[in-house]
Every structure is written in structure tokens, then in C-alpha cells.
Design a protein around this motif. Structure first.
Motif, mmCIF file in Angstrom:
data_model
loop_
_atom_site.group_PDB
_atom_site.id
_atom_site.type_symbol
_atom_site.label_atom_id
_atom_site.label_comp_id
_atom_site.label_asym_id
_atom_site.label_seq_id
_atom_site.Cartn_x
_atom_site.Cartn_y
_atom_site.Cartn_z
ATOM 1 N N ARG A 176 0.833 -1.210 0.000
ATOM 2 C CA ARG A 176 0.000 0.000 0.000
ATOM 3 C C ARG A 176 0.861 1.250 0.000
ATOM 4 N NH1 ARG A 176 -2.024 3.814 3.424
ATOM 5 N NH2 ARG A 176 -0.555 3.064 4.997
ATOM 6 N N ASP A 177 1.918 1.253 0.810
ATOM 7 C CA ASP A 177 2.837 2.388 0.880
ATOM 8 C C ASP A 177 4.167 1.950 0.282
ATOM 9 O OD1 ASP A 177 4.483 4.531 1.483
ATOM 10 O OD2 ASP A 177 3.653 4.816 3.497
ATOM 11 N N ILE A 178 4.528 2.512 -0.871
ATOM 12 C CA ILE A 178 5.745 2.084 -1.569
ATOM 13 C C ILE A 178 6.907 3.044 -1.357
ATOM 14 C CG2 ILE A 178 4.444 0.805 -3.297
ATOM 15 C CD1 ILE A 178 4.899 3.149 -5.234
ATOM 16 N N GLY A 179 6.691 4.046 -0.497
ATOM 17 C CA GLY A 179 7.790 4.942 -0.163
ATOM 18 C C GLY A 179 7.941 6.138 -1.078
ATOM 19 N N ILE A 180 7.189 6.179 -2.156
ATOM 20 C CA ILE A 180 7.171 7.338 -3.047
ATOM 21 C C ILE A 180 5.717 7.655 -3.364
ATOM 22 C CG2 ILE A 180 9.469 7.034 -4.055
ATOM 23 C CD1 ILE A 180 8.202 5.595 -6.415
#
Length: 290
Positions: free
Chosen positions: A161-165
Motif C-alpha cells: 500500500r505504501d511504496i515509499g514514493i
């Protein structure tokens, strides 16, 4: 395997070589799905004499059907001569026997001839009147014959869900944009007809007896091999172009990084990429003794 190639567009819109390469790569990555389905089909139909792969693309399913039912006549039918040429090359490479038939589907359904098993994957949703298409396919079945329609399932998942970008939840937003695009695509098809996409009910209205719907899971955990990563990269490139302003500038910028060959945030390199997909096959039988 999602082999329909957009019957709502003109052939000039396509780079058939690139499309064929993509479809073959997609099928190889999802080979476990195809193997599972072939095992399942063995229990659905007994020794078919003639099999149709309708909207066959480069013949991946047709070749799998020829391997599974070695004594059957297997016909790969598609509107694209370029994709049918790839099907013949694939059959020769694998040492299986198939025939190819160039047919302008769905107008040429009536020219496909009778069959004991009809397979069609990702094709029906490219046809304006899906119910009429099923009616025509059902009419081709010999008594006791089976049609297997691959439609539906669950959206592909391949990133956290959260890919860091960018903002978390990219795939959920892409799903919404994809549904909006799909609705517009269906509305623009020749003869587009709204219907409740209850495939067993639609098969029953085609005069067939629904026999089973089964969903098959493709589960490729991280870290992915190279070919699935390339498939995801190509899919995102097409999705970015297809969805256009249905996704905002920030998400476009994130996808640009996800598809970049040299960016370590790309799906080609990042360690958290996986593939989780569910595909549903609906089958129905024409009643009567063979």
C-alpha cells in the motif's frame, strides 16, 4: 489469458508484434493458472473431438489445450493474421498440433463450426453485446459440449500500500481509474448493450446448463524473477498511457519511476514486488447425448 485484443479498436491501432510478445509473456508468467485450468477441464469434458480457442491471440491457450487433449482437433481463431502466425510458430516450437482460422469476431462466430469444447479468455468484455456473443457460441456446441469463459476474478496486486514514493494507495486509485476507463470502453463498443455481468445466468440464457465457476489463484511472492517484473513494467506503461488524465500528475510521476529501467524504485529492481491475481472461469454445458 486475457487474450482479447480490443475488438472496439481498428487494427491500425496495434503493434501486433509487441502485443503478441506481451500476451505470450503474460501467459508464461501465469503458466500455473493455465496448468490448473487444464487439469480442471479434463474433468469437465470427456475426450472432445474438436476444440475452439475463440480470440486466441498468439495461441498460448490453444497450445495448452492441444497438449491436454492430444487427440482433439484444436482450432485457434482470431481476427489478427499476425497473432495467428505467432500461434503456429508456438505450436511448432512446442511440438503440438493446432489449426488456425482468421475470423473477424464476433461477426464470424457462425463460421467457426461445431465444437465439443469452446475456450474464450478475456474476449467477451471486448464485444458490445456479450449476451448475444454467448448465444452464438452456445449454438456452436455439440450436445454434451462445454464452453469455458474466463472473465472476472480480482484485480492484480503487486505492490505494498505504501511504496515509499508518492501517496500511499496507488493501486487502489489505479483500480478506480481502470473501472472508469473500462465503463467508457464498453459504452463505445459497436452494439454496446448493458447487462448484469452474472456469467452463469448469462450462460443459462444462452440455452446452456451452467456447470461450474471456479477461481484460480496465481501467487508469486517477492522477490520476483525477471520475466514477471518485465510484465508488470510493460503493464504499467500501457496503463499510464491508457488512463491519461484519469490519474493525477503525482501518480503519473510515481509510475514514471516505477517503469524506469535504471531507477531502483522501479518494479524491475525493488525487492517488495510480488504478483497476486485471481482469475475466474465459468463453464456451461449443452444438454444432450453426444
Amino acid at each position: 489469458m486475457g487474450q482479447g485484443h480490443g475488438h472496439g479498436h481498428s487494427d491500425e491501432d496495434y503493434d501486433w508484434s509487441a502485443l503478441g510478445e506481451h500476451l505470450e509473456r503474460n501467459a508464461e508468467v501465469h503458466r500455473d493458472f493455465l496448468d490448473q485450468v487444464m487439469d480442471w477441464l479434463r474433468g469437465q469434458v470427456d475426450e472432445p473431438a474438436r476444440i475452439l480457442d475463440v480470440g486466441s491471440g498468439p495461441g498460448v491457450a490453444a497450445c495448452a489445450l492441444a497438449e491436454t487433449f492430444a487427440d482433439a482437433e484444436v482450432v485457434a481463431a482470431d481476427r489478427s493474421p499476425e497473432l495467428l502466425a505467432l500461434a503456429r510458430k508456438r505450436a511448432a516450437r512446442l511440438g503440438v498440433r493446432i489449426e488456425t482460422l482468421e475470423a473477424d469476431l464476433p461477426e464470424a462466430f457462425g463460421e467457426l463450426g461445431p465444437a465439443d469444447l469452446i475456450w474464450t479468455s478475456g474476449v467477451m468484455h471486448h464485444i458490445g453485446d456479450q449476451q448475444e456473443a454467448l448465444n452464438q457460441l452456445g449454438a456452436l456446441l455439440r450436445p454434451g459440449g462445454v464452453v469455458a469463459v474466463v472473465e472476472g476474478g480480482l484485480p492484480l496486486r503487486f505492490l505494498p500500500r505504501d511504496i515509499g514514493i508518492g501517496r500511499p494507495g496507488l493501486q487502489a486509485r489505479l483500480d478506480v481509474a481502470q473501472e472508469d476507463w473500462f465503463t467508457a470502453m464498453r459504452a463505445g463498443l459497436p452494439g454496446s448493450t448493458k447487462t448484469v455481468e452474472d456469467w452463469p445466468a448469462m450462460l443459462a440464457r444462452a440455452g446452456l446448463m451452467p456447470s461450474a465457476s471456479r477461481t484460480f489463484l496465481v501467487d508469486l511472492p517477492a522477490p520476483l524473477d525477471t520475466e514477471p517484473r518485465r510484465l508488470l513494467r510493460d503493464m504499467l506503461v500501457r496503463q499510464r498511457e491508457m488512463l491519461g488524465d484519469r490519474i493525477d500528475a503525482e501518480d503519473h510521476a510515481v509510475i514514471d519511476r516505477l517503469v524506469h529501467d535504471d531507477d531502483r524504485a522501479s518494479v524491475l529492481w525493488r525487492p517488495d514486488v510480488y504478483m497476486l491475481n485471481a482469475r475466474t472461469v465459468h463453464s456451461a454445458r449443452r444438454l444432450g447425448e453426444r
